[in-house]
Write a protein that holds these residues in place. Sequence first.
Motif: not given
Length: 207
Positions: A62, A65-67, A69-70, A72
């Motif tokens: 996570k 993943l949060g970094q 997310k934009n 793709k």
Amino acid sequence: MPVKKLITTKVGMTSSIDENGAFKAITLLKYDDHQVVSIKTTDNDGYDALVVGISKAKKLPKSILGQVKNSKIMPKMLKEFRLSNKDDSSDINVGSQITADVFSVGEKVHVRGLTKGKGWAGTIKRHNFHRGRKTHGGRSYRRVGSIGSMYPQHIFKGKKMAGQMGHTNVTIKNLEVALIDLDQRVIGLYGAVPGPRKGLIEIRGLK
């Protein structure tokens, strides 16, 4: 000047013979996908940098993943490439790829890597101390010897003693680029670089 940085993996070594007949050792380094995930600016973050996603992963924690997310993409690791005033990032956007074509054959580069760990070593192996004599009553064969005196009654920091050897970050400067293969994603450097095979090596151009 484009951003001249790559995170590579050490493959091994080979050799070549130059036009004068001299033997030259070459270290082969392989790189994977380098895709820009986000761009940090002085106004928003206090400094200029590129956040680059390297390689591909099937599943991400996570924290990563949060970094991404934009963007793709699913990178295996994230690295920040700091930008200086000489770096030209005007044509770099989120999703841009960085490849070895930013370097050229014959160019000088700096490389940084983690050296091989040698474990706990004595002073002879770690600092090239001489052993003591083995004749006429000598008993100090591989001992450290005196490490201090009555004053100041403590050991100075940095004293050469037994301890952990290796497993430190080392930078080798001014290595020459020997070859670049964009199809195989391989870059070769004259000379040796720190670390074992499959170790991570950072290549950066001279500022």
